[in-house]
Design an enzyme around this catalytic site. Structure first.
Site, PDB file in Angstrom:
ATOM      1  N   PRO A 117     -94.474  28.348  64.349  1.00 36.62           N
ATOM      2  CA  PRO A 117     -93.281  27.542  64.287  1.00 36.62           C
ATOM      3  C   PRO A 117     -92.500  27.874  63.020  1.00 36.62           C
ATOM      4  CG  PRO A 117     -95.276  26.224  64.523  1.00 36.62           C
ATOM      5  CD  PRO A 117     -95.666  27.628  64.525  1.00 36.62           C
ATOM      6  N   GLU A 118     -91.261  28.182  63.189  1.00 38.93           N
ATOM      7  CA  GLU A 118     -90.351  28.281  62.057  1.00 38.93           C
ATOM      8  C   GLU A 118     -89.581  26.965  62.001  1.00 38.93           C
ATOM      9  OE1 GLU A 118     -88.205  32.057  61.964  1.00 38.93           O
ATOM     10  OE2 GLU A 118     -89.685  32.948  63.280  1.00 38.93           O
TER      11      GLU A 118
END
Length: 284
Positions: free
Chosen positions: A2-3
């Site tokens: 996840p960014e």
DNA sequence: CTTCAGACCTGGTGGC
DNA sequence: TGCCACCAGGTCTGAA
């Protein structure tokens, strides 16, 4: 991992579920996450969750009356699972049922929050109060939020002009700007016509200004789409984000460049231990 | 000082 | 089908 858009999507989905809920039970697995044991969760017992914050790719679980703050980073493969099923509220059972669940919090009145991370690149820290949050080394080292007012062309120009590293490496450095990773850096660089391998100190002010705008627009569009779902990532309710269908370069080698007036073909190459994708025609 | 390769982990995929 | 090499959203460390 996840960014920023994925973490922000998780935060938004989770908040209405966990806000004002009291923690009735805790369990942790005796494994190392990012090389460190999971902290003792006992201080969370009876605490009431008041807010869910985000700083870069970190989630901050805050509790009432200046109580402890749970700092969570999802690494590459981390997810937060939520069940509101009142039968499933034994945190120890949650750990026993899935060998990749490393932390479980039971909510008073039923329901369970679980942190699942097969690769164990994630991070968990339990900080005693807000002062400890501001002292936390990883959080303290973060650069400005890319969607915040401090992330300006002046700032970015100042941070790029002194570095001989690639612009891509620079943008992935969390102390320059917080929350970008491989995907969104590459997307923003394509949007602004900058090659990932270009030296940071060879980028002029005008291009920095366009980069700031491009980074913001890519992130905002991705958040609106619920993030990108590749492999593990899911929204809080288990559904999929759909920004992956809008990638302009990531994972698109040998496909035509998405820029309307460009006849280039997307190239893939290794850069700084990661994979880069770019259009050799319109990105310079 | 800065920069970068390697380490940390598991699971999924594609080739043979 | 089985085995194996390789790849994956990140971060930290140590060496050059």
């Amino acid at each position: 991992m996840p960014e920023l858009p994925e973490v922000e999507t998780i935060r938004r989905g989770l908040l209405p579920v966990v806000r004002d809920r009291r923690i009735a039970g805790v369990a942790r697995r005796p494994v190392a996450l990012h090389g460190r044991p999971i902290p003792d969760l006992a201080p969370l017992l009876r605490a009431r969750i008041t807010s869910l914050g985000r700083r870069g790719k970190y989630l901050l679980w805050r509790t009432a009356d200046g109580g402890p703050v749970l700092v969570m980073h999802l690494g590459m493969s981390g997810r937060v699972l939520v069940t509101e099923d009142s039968d499933m509220c034994d945190p120890r059972r949650a750990l026993a049922a899935d060998r990749h669940v490393h932390l479980a919090l039971a909510l008073e009145g039923g329901g369970l929050i679980a942190f699942r991370d097969p690769r164990r690149f994630g991070q968990l820290a339990l900080l005693s109060d807000e002062a400890a949050v501001s002292r936390h080394p990883a959080l303290a080292a973060l650069g400005p939020e890319p969607l915040g007012a401090d992330f300006t062309a002046d700032y970015l120009y100042r941070r790029l002009r002194t570095s001989r590293a690639s612009v891509k490496a620079r943008l992935m450095d969390q102390s320059v700007v917080a929350g970008l990773g491989n995907i969104y850096v590459l997307e923003a660089l394509h949007l602004t016509g900058i090659r990932p391998t270009r030296r940071a100190d060879r980028i002029g002010y005008q291009r920095c200004a366009r980069l700031v705008v491009g980074i913001r627009s890519v992130l905002e569009e991705a958040i609106a789409a619920g993030g990108s779902s590749l492999r593990d990532y899911r929204l809080a309710d288990g559904s999929l984000g759909y920004f992956q269908h809008r990638f302009r370069v990531y994972g698109r080698e040998n496909r035509p460049c998405a820029r309307p007036d460009c006849d280039g073909t997307i190239t893939k190459r290794a850069q700084a231990g990661r994979t880069s994708y770019y259009c050799p025609v319109c990105q310079r």
